[in-house]
Design a protein around this motif. Structure first.
Motif, PDB file in Angstrom:
ATOM      1  N   ALA A 246      27.224  15.703  64.126  1.00 14.14           N
ATOM      2  CA  ALA A 246      26.283  14.682  64.593  1.00 14.14           C
ATOM      3  C   ALA A 246      25.028  15.335  65.150  1.00 14.14           C
ATOM      4  CB  ALA A 246      26.945  13.812  65.659  1.00 14.14           C
ATOM      5  N   GLU A 247      25.179  16.460  65.850  1.00 13.56           N
ATOM      6  CA  GLU A 247      24.037  17.118  66.469  1.00 13.56           C
ATOM      7  C   GLU A 247      23.050  17.613  65.410  1.00 13.56           C
ATOM      8  OE1 GLU A 247      25.212  19.946  69.463  1.00 13.56           O
ATOM      9  OE2 GLU A 247      23.300  21.003  69.188  1.00 13.56           O
ATOM     10  N   TYR A 248      23.585  18.283  64.384  1.00 16.10           N
ATOM     11  CA  TYR A 248      22.690  18.825  63.361  1.00 16.10           C
ATOM     12  C   TYR A 248      22.166  17.727  62.445  1.00 16.10           C
ATOM     13  CZ  TYR A 248      23.045  23.568  64.821  1.00 16.10           C
ATOM     14  OH  TYR A 248      22.911  24.708  65.554  1.00 16.10           O
ATOM     15  N   ALA A 249      22.999  16.724  62.179  1.00 11.71           N
ATOM     16  CA  ALA A 249      22.525  15.591  61.380  1.00 11.71           C
ATOM     17  C   ALA A 249      21.390  14.894  62.103  1.00 11.71           C
ATOM     18  CB  ALA A 249      23.670  14.623  61.115  1.00 11.71           C
ATOM     19  N   ALA A 250      21.508  14.781  63.439  1.00 11.92           N
ATOM     20  CA  ALA A 250      20.452  14.134  64.225  1.00 11.92           C
ATOM     21  C   ALA A 250      19.175  14.956  64.192  1.00 11.92           C
ATOM     22  CB  ALA A 250      20.917  13.934  65.662  1.00 11.92           C
ATOM     23  N   MET A 251      19.317  16.282  64.209  1.00 15.52           N
ATOM     24  CA  MET A 251      18.134  17.140  64.174  1.00 15.52           C
ATOM     25  C   MET A 251      17.354  16.926  62.875  1.00 15.52           C
ATOM     26  SD  MET A 251      18.140  21.203  64.561  1.00 15.52           S
ATOM     27  CE  MET A 251      16.948  22.200  63.707  1.00 15.52           C
ATOM     28  N   PHE A 252      18.067  16.794  61.774  1.00 12.70           N
ATOM     29  CA  PHE A 252      17.387  16.564  60.491  1.00 12.70           C
ATOM     30  C   PHE A 252      16.738  15.189  60.468  1.00 12.70           C
ATOM     31  CE2 PHE A 252      17.397  14.871  56.155  1.00 12.70           C
ATOM     32  CZ  PHE A 252      16.671  15.845  55.499  1.00 12.70           C
ATOM     33  N   ILE A 253      17.488  14.172  60.886  1.00 15.00           N
ATOM     34  CA  ILE A 253      16.991  12.811  60.710  1.00 15.00           C
ATOM     35  C   ILE A 253      15.837  12.538  61.664  1.00 15.00           C
ATOM     36  CG2 ILE A 253      18.431  11.418  62.293  1.00 15.00           C
ATOM     37  CD1 ILE A 253      17.742  10.713  58.601  1.00 15.00           C
ATOM     38  N   ILE A 254      15.821  13.228  62.806  1.00 15.06           N
ATOM     39  CA  ILE A 254      14.725  13.044  63.748  1.00 15.06           C
ATOM     40  C   ILE A 254      13.448  13.682  63.190  1.00 15.06           C
ATOM     41  CG2 ILE A 254      14.585  14.931  65.416  1.00 15.06           C
ATOM     42  CD1 ILE A 254      15.643  12.456  67.332  1.00 15.06           C
ATOM     43  N   SER A 255      13.621  14.758  62.397  1.00 17.16           N
ATOM     44  CA  SER A 255      12.456  15.330  61.719  1.00 17.16           C
ATOM     45  C   SER A 255      11.945  14.383  60.643  1.00 17.16           C
ATOM     46  CB  SER A 255      12.817  16.673  61.086  1.00 17.16           C
ATOM     47  OG  SER A 255      13.403  17.508  62.036  1.00 17.16           O
ATOM     48  N   VAL A 256      12.874  13.739  59.932  1.00 16.17           N
ATOM     49  CA  VAL A 256      12.457  12.736  58.940  1.00 16.17           C
ATOM     50  C   VAL A 256      11.698  11.613  59.632  1.00 16.17           C
ATOM     51  CG1 VAL A 256      13.253  11.089  57.198  1.00 16.17           C
ATOM     52  CG2 VAL A 256      14.409  13.271  57.437  1.00 16.17           C
ATOM     53  N   LEU A 257      12.165  11.233  60.823  1.00 17.81           N
ATOM     54  CA  LEU A 257      11.510  10.154  61.572  1.00 17.81           C
ATOM     55  C   LEU A 257      10.079  10.548  61.958  1.00 17.81           C
ATOM     56  CD1 LEU A 257      12.103   7.363  63.013  1.00 17.81           C
ATOM     57  CD2 LEU A 257      12.394   8.713  65.064  1.00 17.81           C
ATOM     58  N   ILE A 258       9.929  11.772  62.467  1.00 17.32           N
ATOM     59  CA  ILE A 258       8.583  12.241  62.845  1.00 17.32           C
ATOM     60  C   ILE A 258       7.659  12.210  61.629  1.00 17.32           C
ATOM     61  CG2 ILE A 258       7.258  14.237  63.635  1.00 17.32           C
ATOM     62  CD1 ILE A 258       9.713  15.044  65.285  1.00 17.32           C
ATOM     63  N   VAL A 259       8.172  12.710  60.494  1.00 22.37           N
ATOM     64  CA  VAL A 259       7.362  12.759  59.282  1.00 22.37           C
ATOM     65  C   VAL A 259       7.015  11.353  58.805  1.00 22.37           C
ATOM     66  CG1 VAL A 259       7.432  13.363  56.844  1.00 22.37           C
ATOM     67  CG2 VAL A 259       8.142  15.011  58.553  1.00 22.37           C
ATOM     68  N   THR A 260       7.997  10.446  58.840  1.00 20.20           N
ATOM     69  CA  THR A 260       7.770   9.089  58.355  1.00 20.20           C
ATOM     70  C   THR A 260       6.750   8.352  59.208  1.00 20.20           C
ATOM     71  OG1 THR A 260      10.041   9.051  57.601  1.00 20.20           O
ATOM     72  CG2 THR A 260       8.933   6.943  57.750  1.00 20.20           C
ATOM     73  N   LEU A 261       6.827   8.531  60.519  1.00 23.94           N
ATOM     74  CA  LEU A 261       5.956   7.763  61.399  1.00 23.94           C
ATOM     75  C   LEU A 261       4.548   8.357  61.506  1.00 23.94           C
ATOM     76  CD1 LEU A 261       8.323   6.840  64.344  1.00 23.94           C
ATOM     77  CD2 LEU A 261       7.800   5.546  62.299  1.00 23.94           C
ATOM     78  N   PHE A 262       4.445   9.678  61.514  1.00 25.21           N
ATOM     79  CA  PHE A 262       3.154  10.289  61.826  1.00 25.21           C
ATOM     80  C   PHE A 262       2.554  11.118  60.701  1.00 25.21           C
ATOM     81  CE2 PHE A 262       4.688   9.320  66.031  1.00 25.21           C
ATOM     82  CZ  PHE A 262       3.549   8.920  66.685  1.00 25.21           C
ATOM     83  N   LEU A 263       3.381  11.643  59.801  1.00 25.59           N
ATOM     84  CA  LEU A 263       2.860  12.585  58.813  1.00 25.59           C
ATOM     85  C   LEU A 263       2.912  12.040  57.385  1.00 25.59           C
ATOM     86  CD1 LEU A 263       4.442  15.848  60.238  1.00 25.59           C
ATOM     87  CD2 LEU A 263       2.196  14.941  60.685  1.00 25.59           C
ATOM     88  N   GLY A 264       2.851  10.713  57.254  1.00 24.65           N
ATOM     89  CA  GLY A 264       2.732  10.152  55.919  1.00 24.65           C
ATOM     90  C   GLY A 264       4.014  10.045  55.116  1.00 24.65           C
ATOM     91  N   GLY A 265       5.151  10.341  55.725  1.00 28.46           N
ATOM     92  CA  GLY A 265       6.432  10.152  55.037  1.00 28.46           C
ATOM     93  C   GLY A 265       6.497  10.855  53.707  1.00 28.46           C
ATOM     94  N   TYR A 266       6.898  10.098  52.679  1.00 25.94           N
ATOM     95  CA  TYR A 266       7.091  10.698  51.356  1.00 25.94           C
ATOM     96  C   TYR A 266       5.792  10.780  50.543  1.00 25.94           C
ATOM     97  CZ  TYR A 266       7.312   5.725  50.420  1.00 25.94           C
ATOM     98  OH  TYR A 266       7.030   4.404  50.394  1.00 25.94           O
ATOM     99  N   THR A 267       4.678  10.280  51.104  1.00 25.95           N
ATOM    100  CA  THR A 267       3.455  10.278  50.288  1.00 25.95           C
ATOM    101  C   THR A 267       2.827  11.669  50.224  1.00 25.95           C
ATOM    102  OG1 THR A 267       2.133   9.677  52.192  1.00 25.95           O
ATOM    103  CG2 THR A 267       2.925   7.873  50.834  1.00 25.95           C
ATOM    104  N   SER A 268       1.999  11.841  49.197  1.00 23.11           N
ATOM    105  CA  SER A 268       1.370  13.141  48.995  1.00 23.11           C
ATOM    106  C   SER A 268       0.207  13.326  49.970  1.00 23.11           C
ATOM    107  CB  SER A 268       0.859  13.232  47.557  1.00 23.11           C
ATOM    108  OG  SER A 268      -0.138  14.214  47.479  1.00 23.11           O
ATOM    109  N   PRO A 269       0.066  14.500  50.580  1.00 23.17           N
ATOM    110  CA  PRO A 269      -1.068  14.725  51.488  1.00 23.17           C
ATOM    111  C   PRO A 269      -2.416  14.765  50.766  1.00 23.17           C
ATOM    112  CG  PRO A 269       0.206  16.731  51.206  1.00 23.17           C
ATOM    113  CD  PRO A 269       0.964  15.647  50.524  1.00 23.17           C
TER     114      PRO A 269
END
Lengths: 343, 119
Positions: A246-269
């Motif tokens: 759970a700890e490592y899964a949370a670390m990954f998914i929280i990075s996905v959350l940061i990317v999705t909310l602030f860094l454009g998610g799956y879209t191309s830069p």
């Protein structure tokens, strides 16, 4: 009577509803196995050591060996524990993390649960994990575990507030709580990312996310020099493995959350996709997401190798006296920017 | 359109719990079971454990929990506001500024009263 001649479509219709579940489970396990290895290797490089290098070529199979070892370990339960809650705690910690995997958009169509209130649910579920940690600490009937559990609860609720308020600015910018809508609102390349108007929010969210997954410099709940291992001191075997997972899964998914909310998610830069064929665009979207996510994860591991642990009073003061005013200020700034943009 | 999604959510919660349970059951089947008198002791760095750990807890934790409740409810109230913010214009901005302002006063009050002090 019975028509036994299946067509390919029938089989597909039968398998189709199962795919999201299998996909999410496989993704979670794969990600964690790779992430544990990555963390150990990167930490080793940063501190000029070799890291795991015995199992498999270059140590690549180390995590598999660890997982198999944990599976076959005896599950020791102290006679003082509350047996039901002790068994329940790892499940309560693990299950919400897995549901959050289903809520995250990995490409435009690769999202298992696409809800209008997706973002809201992510935080509702991530708070549940804290309940499991307190449960583990209390039911162990061990002083270290209890202290670890209580510290974790105090920390999680303190960092939850700036986290949620920082995320509110995203809801203002996108005008929606649906994860796909949030990503689409910043689809025009690097300059349309939410990171720019909500820059303070981005920093606040990043710090809070590290605190929410109890990583250095915020790893007081499992400070090994004072609390042995914190809330999971009494745990062994598969129950411990679930906490670890759970700890490592949370670390990954929280990075996905940061990317999705602030860094454009799956879209191309770049603002456009390099591949123009529809089938390939999905692969490219997944590629951009993975590239961004692993940049964030690398930064988190880097921070772990660099910073010392905070003191308990510093930890609480930092959240309430610095991050919370910052997050509120960010919300005001973003709503004013949004309002002026509409004029 | 979205109502459909909630059943998937419920199914996902069920699946996640089942996944965790399956891992525990699988391990329970294959693991060795050799209980012993000393294995059942609570771990306390090798010392004889003394007393119980069901003890009274410091009140400071509850102070933070109260503050958390206030600000978390604030956040819950602000979520619907944030979603419809685009459509309401200046009215929504002023309203939210007043709402946030009142809460900032609350935070300053708690700060001055030393409720945020961790000892």
């Amino acid at each position: 009577m019975f028509d036994l001649s299946f067509t390919l479509n029938d089989i597909f219709a039968f398998i189709w509803p199962v795919i999201p579940f299998i996909g999410v489970a496989a993704l979670l396990v794969f990600v964690v196995i790779f992430l544990v290895l990555m963390e150990r290797k990167v930490l080793a490089w940063l501190t000029i050591r070799k890291g795991p290098n015995r199992v498999g070529p270059g140590g690549w199979l180390q995590t598999f060996a660890d997982a198999i070892k944990l599976l076959f370990k005896e599950d020791i339960m102290s006679s003082e524990t509350n047996k039901i809650l002790f068994t329940l705690a790892p499940i309560v910690v693990f299950a919400p993390v897995m549901v959050i995997y289903g809520l995250m958009p990995f490409t435009e169509h690769l999202v298992a649960i696409n809800l209008a209130v997706g973002l809201f649910l992510v935080f509702a579920l991530s708070s549940l994990t804290t309940v499991g940690i307190v449960l583990a600490g209390w039911s162990s009937n061990n002083k270290y575990s209890l202290l670890g559990g209580m510290r974790s609860a105090a920390q999680a609720i303190s960092y939850e507030i700036p986290l949620v308020i920082a995320v509110l600015s995203i809801a203002v910018l996108a005008g929606s709580l649906n994860m796909i809508d949030i990503v689409k609102a910043q689809g025009g390349g690097i300059f349309t990312w939410n990171m720019w108007p909500a820059f303070i929010g981005f920093i606040v969210l990043f710090i809070c996310c590290i605190a929410e997954v109890n990583r250095i410099p915020f790893d007081l709940p499992e400070a090994e020099s004072e609390l042995v291992s914190g809330y999971n001191t009494e745990y062994s075997g598969m129950k411990f493995a679930l906490f670890f997972l759970a700890e490592y899964a949370a670390m990954f998914i929280i990075s996905v959350l940061i990317v999705t909310l602030f860094l454009g998610g799956y879209t191309s830069p770049l603002g456009f996709y390099l591949t123009q064929i529809p089938a390939l665009i999905h692969i490219e979207q997944a590629f951009w997401l993975v590239a961004k996510v692993y940049t964030i994860i690398f930064t988190i591991i880097w921070i772990r190798a660099t910073l010392p642990r905070l003191r308990a009073d510093q930890l609480m003061a930092f959240s309430w006296k610095f991050l919370l005013p910052m997050a509120l200020g960010n919300l005001v700034i973003v709503s004013v920017i949004k309002f002026l943009g509409q004029l | 359109m979205y109502i459909q999604g909630y059943w998937i959510l419920v199914a996902f919660i069920g699946f996640s719990v089942a996944f965790a349970c399956a891992a525990l059951v699988m391990s329970w089947i294959v693991q060795p079971k050799a209980p012993g008198k000393f294995k059942e002791k609570t771990y306390e760095c090798g010392m004889q454990p003394f007393g119980d750990s069901r003890i009274q807890f410091d009140v400071k934790y509850y102070l933070y929990a109260l503050l958390f409740l206030i600000f978390d409810i604030e956040a819950v109230f602000l979520f619907p506001w944030a979603v419809v913010y685009n459509k309401l214009g200046l009215f929504a901005l002023v309203e939210a500024l007043i709402f946030i302002g009142i809460l900032v006063i609350g935070l300053v009050y708690a700060w001055k009263k030393d409720a945020l002090k961790w000892e």
